[in-house]
Structure formats: C-alpha cells, structure tokens
Design an enzyme around this catalytic site. Sequence first.
Site, PDB file in Angstrom:
ATOM      1  N   ASP A 130       0.838  -1.195   0.000  1.00  0.00           N
ATOM      2  CA  ASP A 130       0.000   0.000   0.000  1.00  0.00           C
ATOM      3  C   ASP A 130       0.874   1.246   0.000  1.00  0.00           C
ATOM      4  OD1 ASP A 130      -2.239  -1.599   0.130  1.00  0.00           O
ATOM      5  OD2 ASP A 130      -2.488  -1.383   2.295  1.00  0.00           O
ATOM      6  N   GLN A 131       0.329   2.343  -0.507  1.00  0.00           N
ATOM      7  CA  GLN A 131       1.086   3.596  -0.565  1.00  0.00           C
ATOM      8  C   GLN A 131       1.594   4.014   0.804  1.00  0.00           C
ATOM      9  OE1 GLN A 131      -0.794   6.647  -2.886  1.00  0.00           O
ATOM     10  NE2 GLN A 131       0.419   8.294  -1.989  1.00  0.00           N
TER      11      GLN A 131
END
Length: 280
Positions: A130-131
């Site tokens: 995930d970012q």
Amino acid sequence: MFHYQINENKLTVEELLRNHWKLGKKLVHELRMAKAVTTTDGEPLLWKEPLQAGTMIKFTFPIPTSSYKPTPVCAINIVYEDDHCLVVSKPKGMSTHPNDARDTHTCMNHVMAHIKEQGGMYAEHVHRLDQGTQGLLLVAKHPLAKSIFDRMIEEKTIIRTYAAEVQGNLRSTTGTIAESIGKDRHHATRRVVSNTGQHAVTHYEVIARYKHSCVVHLILETGRTHQIRVHMAHLGHPIIGDTMYGARETASGDYELHAIQLEFDHPFLNKLIVVKDEKQ
C-alpha cells in the site's frame, strides 16, 4: 540469459521446468520452440535426457520491455539483487506501480531507472505494498522469474513479515486471523471483513507491550488490499494512526506499517534467501 546448475542427479530439463519450477504449459512450449535451453557452449539439449548434478545449462530467450517510464535516477534503496530478482525498500507515501500515465515517480519507475542503468529492460513487481506502507518489495528481472515467484506467492512459500504498533493490548501473544475481506459499499477505497469477500489469513505475534499499545509482527498468507489494516481493526486493535480503520489520529496524521522481512527458497540459486530492511 542466465546459467543454472542442476542440483539433482538424473534431472531432465523437462522435469526442471514442469515439476520443479511448475511453469505453465504455454511458457514451457515457448521455451521449447525458442530452443531456449542449451549447454553452456550453446549446444542443443534433449529435454528428456537425464543430467548429472553439477551440470551447468544456459537459458537464452527473448525478454519483453516493461512499460514503466524510468525516473532520471533511481532514488530508492536496493536491498538485495541477483540475476533474477531484486528487493527494494519502498518509501512510505510512494505507490508500488503507476495507475495511469501521469504516475511517473512510483516505486517501479525508480526500479526501471536502476534496470536501465544496468542495460536491462524488464522489471515486474511480484506483490504490492500500500502507498502508506514502507519496506521490502520483491521484483522479478525476467519473465521466468516472474512466473515462478507469482506461483510461490500463491503457494505461500514466500514469507512476508510486517511490523506495526497497534492500539491497546492483544490478549493472546500469538494468533491467526482468518477472515475474508471485501470492498466497503459505503467507501471507495476502504475494505471490510465480509463473508462474500476474498479469503484472507494473517498470523501475528506480539513482540513488545506498552501501557496503551503493543508492537506486533505479522506474516501474510494472502495478500489482499489493506489486509493487515482490516484484520487488526477487526480484532479491535487498529494500527496506531490508521484513522480509516478507526484508530485515533496521531501528530503525524498517518499510520506506521513496515514490511521488514522477505524469506524464500530461491528457485534459481537453490538456497534460502532472507532479506531484512536496513531500517530495522
């Protein structure tokens, strides 16, 4: 092109590709048609001829060009690399890969800058982060590696360990969360535990306890979007700062989830690889 050393007596090329590496029929056929497997001198090999342990063979096949636009320089840390794969430490706040043509500073754009500098043209991520998650990301450097590592992810033989500090104290020191995860109908990006969602399994171990929180190490069996965040929130212990999943806001306004270790039996080098993030 790469060399491979046969590590088992009487192993044939066909057995290596089909049984050991478990390559798909289409890929095996393409390798056969391309005469991709030869002796180190480039002489043809019979695919059903038993080979002795220690025999070196050579793989030569066309490698496609990945579509990621390289950044001017690679500004992320390469933690591990060999002829078949690399492991990078993805910074927090950076996407794993582009979602459209305007995304040109994702992790894979930086990886491609490194690959181009080496004279290569191919790099594909094996899993995602995930970012908001920092840490180790495995990248394949040729299509055979990509195919094999993808299968290893499916078979749960690449062990991915994460670290997070969560709100409150888990009662059990160790445990397993086996709850399916699906999309939240009321939120575009949030995920929820759902009976109709995708199968998801997370193992956890508490390694430190504080008055109002604890630090856990988590191992993923599956790789669903936001899996650790959803599972910890489901237990009532969201990651500190993860307001999307019910945690209190922190001064930084963000959460801390860190992919700290990758462990796998290397299919081409025939040895155990354990990579740890240098920040740990």
